[in-house]
Design a protein around this motif. Structure first.
Motif, mmCIF file in Angstrom:
data_model
loop_
_atom_site.group_PDB
_atom_site.id
_atom_site.type_symbol
_atom_site.label_atom_id
_atom_site.label_comp_id
_atom_site.label_asym_id
_atom_site.label_seq_id
_atom_site.Cartn_x
_atom_site.Cartn_y
_atom_site.Cartn_z
ATOM 1 N N GLN A 159 18.834 -19.760 75.789
ATOM 2 C CA GLN A 159 18.520 -21.082 76.324
ATOM 3 C C GLN A 159 18.575 -22.120 75.210
ATOM 4 O OE1 GLN A 159 16.435 -18.701 75.650
ATOM 5 N NE2 GLN A 159 14.343 -19.398 75.263
ATOM 6 N N MET A 160 18.993 -23.347 75.553
ATOM 7 C CA MET A 160 19.045 -24.396 74.538
ATOM 8 C C MET A 160 17.636 -24.870 74.225
ATOM 9 S SD MET A 160 21.365 -27.867 74.346
ATOM 10 C CE MET A 160 20.230 -28.975 75.200
ATOM 11 N N TRP A 161 17.266 -24.841 72.950
ATOM 12 C CA TRP A 161 15.944 -25.261 72.527
ATOM 13 C C TRP A 161 15.901 -26.742 72.184
ATOM 14 C CZ3 TRP A 161 13.479 -21.101 68.792
ATOM 15 C CH2 TRP A 161 12.993 -20.050 69.568
ATOM 16 N N GLY A 162 17.002 -27.288 71.750
ATOM 17 C CA GLY A 162 16.938 -28.677 71.340
ATOM 18 C C GLY A 162 18.289 -29.250 70.983
ATOM 19 N N LEU A 163 18.309 -30.550 70.842
ATOM 20 C CA LEU A 163 19.506 -31.294 70.494
ATOM 21 C C LEU A 163 19.130 -32.344 69.460
ATOM 22 C CD1 LEU A 163 22.398 -32.438 70.886
ATOM 23 C CD2 LEU A 163 21.505 -33.704 72.869
ATOM 24 N N ALA A 164 19.813 -32.315 68.312
ATOM 25 C CA ALA A 164 19.614 -33.315 67.270
ATOM 26 C C ALA A 164 20.863 -34.174 67.173
ATOM 27 C CB ALA A 164 19.336 -32.650 65.926
ATOM 28 N N GLN A 165 20.675 -35.477 66.984
ATOM 29 C CA GLN A 165 21.808 -36.395 66.905
ATOM 30 C C GLN A 165 21.749 -37.181 65.595
ATOM 31 O OE1 GLN A 165 21.123 -38.453 70.663
ATOM 32 N NE2 GLN A 165 22.786 -37.304 71.602
ATOM 33 N N TYR A 166 22.922 -37.374 64.989
ATOM 34 C CA TYR A 166 23.010 -38.026 63.691
ATOM 35 C C TYR A 166 24.116 -39.078 63.723
ATOM 36 C CZ TYR A 166 20.522 -33.787 62.292
ATOM 37 O OH TYR A 166 19.610 -32.769 62.208
#
Length: 212
Positions: A168-175
């Motif tokens: 399962q996807m735990w998180g998304l970080a954007q830069y």
């Protein structure tokens, strides 16, 4: 009747969905399938959507395929104009007994089918999950290829995905990354099929979970 479905009765569309009509909003979609010899035979060739009756002034989505049956282009034609996208740099992912192919590069094409600087880059892990995406890129080059190992994007948005042990996807970080600064330090390693070389990238940065 709310929704009506029609299926083909012969040829390449035999048994395939060829028409859907929404009688609440009076909208109909018609479907055609790739019949010519070569890649993509039997796959979706076009979708046309318009109001009924008349079926005029609608929208058309058309698709072409390469010799391996992978999507090569998608063309979106509307009353406001036509947009064309190209799919490139396919790689194999997934288990050996059930592999699949995914594209790593999505490029907007001009009216003649040539690449423009509007390009999206994707990287996947070995099981086919999206791990990185680069978009909103500004090219150094004034002509194609716009993004190479020697001349990557001057700036770009970069999304990083992380997954838990269960998949399962735990998180998304954007830069937001700018070349020549500490925010653009690593090589990710997208392999370009045309050149055999690395064309973009950033390594996995520190990651903050957005969900548990």
């Amino acid at each position: 009747m709310i929704v009506e479905y029609v299926y083909g009765s012969g040829g390449i569309s035999n048994g395939m969905l060829t028409e859907v009509t929404d009688w609440i909003y009076n909208i109909r979609q018609t479907f055609t399938y790739q019949a010519a010899a070569g890649g993509g035979i039997g796959q979706l060739s076009s979708v046309y959507e318009a109001k009924v009756p008349g079926m005029t002034g609608g929208y058309t989505m058309s698709y072409t395929y390469n010799d391996a049956g992978e999507r090569a282009t998608a063309i979106y034609a509307t009353p406001n104009g036509t947009t064309k996208w190209g799919y490139f740099d396919y790689v194999r992912v997934g288990a050996p007994d059930g592999p699949k192919r995914v594209f790593q590069t999505l490029t907007k094409l001009d009216g003649a089918g040539n690449p423009t600087a509007e390009e999206f880059h994707y990287q996947f892990d070995s099981v086919g999950r999206l791990t990185h995406a680069a978009f909103a890129q500004t090219a150094q080059n004034g002509s194609a290829p716009y993004y190479t190992a020697e001349e990557p994007a001057d700036s770009r948005a970069h999304a990083v995905y992380q997954y838990g042990p269960g998949g399962q996807m735990w998180g998304l970080a954007q830069y937001w990354e700018v070349l020549g600064t500490g925010e653009y330090p690593y090589a990710l390693g997208l392999v370009c099929a045309d050149t055999g070389g690395v064309v973009w990238g950033r390594g996995v940065p520190s990651f903050n979970h957005v969900s548990e």
